[in-house]
Design an enzyme around this catalytic site. Structure first.
Site, PDB file in Angstrom:
ATOM      1  CG  ASP A   1     -21.687 -89.674  47.572  1.00 23.79           C
ATOM      2  OD1 ASP A   1     -22.824 -89.189  47.480  1.00 23.79           O
ATOM      3  OD2 ASP A   1     -20.990 -89.595  48.589  1.00 23.79           O
TER       4      ASP A   1
ATOM      5  CG  ASP B   1     -21.442 -86.724  50.306  1.00 26.76           C
ATOM      6  OD1 ASP B   1     -22.606 -86.307  50.271  1.00 26.76           O
ATOM      7  OD2 ASP B   1     -21.038 -87.576  51.115  1.00 26.76           O
TER       8      ASP B   1
ATOM      9  CB  CYS C   1      12.881-101.349  22.102  1.00 25.94           C
ATOM     10  SG  CYS C   1      14.414-100.876  21.291  1.00 25.94           S
TER      11      CYS C   1
END
Length: 785
Positions: A682, A484, A97
């Site tokens: 970044d 990084d 439902c």
């Protein structure tokens, strides 16, 4: 008055400083009431009440962007008037439902999108206009009532409260009493001998008691054109059994079905409470200190700058800075770290930490709505709205599966009596009814969203925030992991290890030049130079200051031009310099066009970086890559020590994006590329990767905003933990899918062959659903090691 909201995308925007300038300039445009530029997503959002002047405002925005960043391309998104609203669906217990409610609510005029979070019983909609809230709410209530009568729709506000455990238990007790009364009548009719009429009446009363609600729902849904659901299946199967005078089986099927549904509801409620317990970090109160007195208030009432007291054993209610006291704090609920942290005056503490020993006096730095705990709770609760591909597949599958089963059962009932000599209609009708009973899709529709919801909760327990089931599932397919360097694989704690001035210049003078150049920077390298200089610099002497992206800084101090940066800056300005081969970051300096010397700053690799790289390889990541703006020698040294496959050094921000795009072309269509960075510097690369991961994002607004996954500590091993939770979640979800499909397939075949009866079919259906739900709950308790 309606407010027009416009979204623009600033493609190729790679300068955070320029982004701030663009936002500031746009905010001054006449007619702009609000503007926000998210550098991480490159999305500019503005609001204006002057719809008729929208084109003029957009033209001015383009001029500003072109003047500040000529290479940036401005693209438009359509004008909308989007406002989000959340509603609590009190009493929602049917997963199928829930999927229907989501589909139907999306069709309401004025609603642009809707998501139902079934485990949280929450509906989130996007409205096209805030002026029609009452009308929209009425439509939502009508749709919900038509699909699941009895479900109460409550708009979620600060005052909205979910039903208490006592209310939920009362509801369960009432349901148990109804089922017990039906079971007693059923047992009496089954055990004792009565006339056919009396027996039929007893069975009929028992059936109405237990199945009346199902029949009503089925009839109501059919009248609205919603035929194929579990209510329809159970109604047809049991009424068919009555028609062929299989009274005991008709009542038993409905009784066991309802008992199974009750157990399912209880299991789902318990699983939701288990997830809530995992995230039980919301503070109940704050001790505000005023005029020497302590007053206990709700965290929402505390303002920035207020002083609060945190006693031993209490949760830190809001983010702040310790101004008095010393203690150990338990951060495990937020970070997954088992070892307590020591905090002293000057240290930052975040909401959700637990004070273990001393008395702490804290100055509040963020309101509760902006605090770390509020953001984490919101992220985890709403993560289920981002559905995984498997969830979407199961929702679509259930939509077509039920009609196929119904028509298949119809064929079983009608074709054999027509085609097989001696076959009776009543016998094959019974077999068809068995097929209908076993075919309910509840096990799949309930357990799979529950599995992903539990996986997100389990990940948060391991110190990882995942923003949606789609990202959790995507973590299973990571083949390339890009990192990084600074602050991700290394500690980011820089220290000046060498100062080499040119002949005739002192060490202190070179450091002073560098300190002037780096005075406005918060970069770790700049801070290390400022610490090494120790003395103060006179900011009044600074005449001009220019940051050259990817190169360094140009500053004029008391008539002298100072350059501080990397080799590229020296080459660009035509300054001869040394070719030092040192392990560390070298900052070259020049004064009035003459080389002045260099400073060496070194960073340290994190203790668990190497272990994290080994774990990622073991988990199936094929390529580990590091991108850094640092020198080639430093990058290669770090890469070799960690066993990385590729190292790319001396990169400018846009070159990092180019490397990620190159790597993306190398992977397969279903493989994922993951990038791990700090979520701020970044941001362009995070946005470009398939999965962006912010390292050490706890308390960082920018990191939580930019990334798809947030590691709440600075430990690279948390990434491996996130992938382990994702793999565990996928394993459990597919266990449920295979088990449910296999059992249902076997019993459908047995039912069609006349081997399985309705009794066995209903036990199998209920049993599979319960086993699937209990199996899904296991992922919540998973502890990645």
């Amino acid at each position: 008055m309606a407010t027009a909201k416009k979204e623009l995308v600033l493609e190729r925007l790679n300068c955070a400083s320029c982004a701030a300038k663009i936002e500031d300039q746009i905010s001054k445009i006449d007619g702009v009431s609000q503007v926000s530029l998210n550098f991480a997503t490159k999305k500019l959002t503005l609001e204006t009440e002057r719809l008729e002047e929208l084109e003029r405002i957009l033209a001015e925005i383009r001029q500003i962007v072109k003047r500040l960043e000529p290479d940036v391309l401005v693209t438009e998104k359509k004008v909308d008037f989007t406002h989000r609203k959340a509603f609590l669906l009190v009493g929602l217990s049917c997963a199928n439902c829930a999927a229907k409610i989501e589909t139907q609510v999306q069709k309401i005029p004025g609603i642009q999108g809707a998501v139902v979070n079934f485990p949280a019983k929450k509906l989130v909609v996007e409205l096209a206009s805030e002026g029609s809230n009452a009308e929209i709410l009425r439509h939502i209530k009508h749709k919900v009532d038509s699909i699941e009568p009895g479900v109460e729709v409550k708009e979620i506000t600060a005052e909205t409260k979910a039903p208490s455990p006592q209310e939920e238990k009362l509801g369960e007790k009432m349901e148990l009493l109804r089922l017990a009364a039906s079971a007693v009548l059923f047992a009496v009719a089954l055990i004792f001998q009565f006339s056919f009429t009396t027996e039929a009446i007893l069975y009929a009363i028992s059936y109405v008691l237990v199945g009346g609600e199902v029949l009503l729902k089925s009839a109501r849904n059919i009248s609205r054109g919603q035929v194929f659901d579990e209510n329809f299946l159970m109604s047809v199967a049991t009424l068919g059994a009555f028609a062929i005078r299989e009274f005991p089986e008709a009542v038993a099927v409905m009784l066991f079905y309802q008992v199974g549904e009750l157990f399912q509801d209880m299991a789902v409620n318990r699983s939701r409470k288990s997830i809530a317990a995992l995230m039980d970090i919301r503070p109940d109160y704050a001790n505000v200190k005023e005029d020497g007195n302590i007053r206990q208030v709700s965290p929402e009432e505390v303002a920035v700058g207020d002083i609060i007291v945190v006693k031993p054993g209490e949760k830190v209610p809001l983010d702040g800075k310790v101004i008095e006291g010393q203690s150990l704090v338990d951060t495990s609920a937020m970070t997954g770290e088992s070892v307590p942290r020591e905090v002293v005056p000057g240290a930052e503490v975040l909401s959700g930490f637990i004070n273990k020993s001393g008395l702490l006096t804290v100055e509040v730095t963020k309101e509760f709505g902006q605090s770390t705990v509020a953001k984490i709770l919101d992220l985890v609760e709403n993560a289920a709205g981002q559905k995984a591909p498997t969830e979407n597949f199961i929702t679509k599958f259930a939509r077509y599966y039920t009609p196929v089963v119904v028509f298949g059962a119809l064929a079983v009932a009608l074709l054999p009596p027509l085609l097989i000599p001696g076959a009776t209609f009543s016998e094959w009708l019974y077999r068809a009814l068995v097929i209908l009973v076993i075919s309910c899709p509840c096990a799949l529709v309930v357990s799979i969203p529950l599995g992903f919801f539990g996986g997100i909760g389990g990940a948060s327990r391991n110190g990882v925030l995942v923003k949606g089931g789609n990202y959790l599932e995507a973590l299973n397919n990571v083949k390339i992991a890009v990192f990084d360097k600074t602050g991700t694989l290394t500690k980011g704690v820089f220290k000046v290890t060498s100062v080499v001035p040119r002949e005739g210049l002192t060490r202190e003078a070179l450091l002073e030049y560098a300190a002037y150049a780096e005075i406005h920077s918060n970069h770790p390298i700049a801070r290390s130079i400022q610490e090494a200089h120790q003395g103060k610099v006179d900011e009044q002497k600074i005449e001009t200051y220019e940051e050259i992206s990817g190169h360094g800084i140009k500053v004029r101090v008391a008539g002298q031009e100072i350059l501080a940066g990397n080799v590229k800056l020296m080459d660009k300005e035509g300054i001869e310099h040394g070719k030092e081969k040192v392990l560390g970051t070298v900052v070259h300096l020049a004064v009035d066009g003459q080389y002045a010397g260099h400073i060496v700053i070194s960073d340290e690799v994190k203790e668990d970086s190497a272990g994290a790289m080994r774990q990622l390889k073991e988990l199936g990541v094929e390529k580990l890559v590091m991108l850094t703006g640092d020198s080639r020698e430093v990058g290669q040294a770090v890469g070799n020590s960690l066993g990385l496959d590729e190292v790319h050094a001396e990169l400018l921000p846009h070159q990092k994006v180019e490397q990620v795009e190159r790597l993306s072309r190398e992977k397969g269509p279903k493989d994922k590329l993951l990038f791990v960075g700090d979520g701020i510097n970044d941001a362009p690369v995070l946005a470009r990767a398939d999965i962006g991961v912010a390292m050490g994002g706890l308390g960082s607004d920018a990191a939580i905003e930019a990334a798809d996954v947030v590691l709440m500590t600075d430990e690279p091993t948390k990434l491996a933990a996130a992938i382990k939770v994702a793999q565990r979640t996928r394993s459990i979800v597919w266990q449920n899918i295979i088990m449910a499909m296999l059992v249902k397939g076997i019993f459908i075949a047995l039912g069609a062959g006349g081997v399985a009866t309705m009794w066995e079919a209903v036990f199998a259906d209920v049993g599979v659903a319960l086993v699937a739900i209990l199996n899904a709950m296991r992922v919540m308790r998973y502890q990645a090691t």
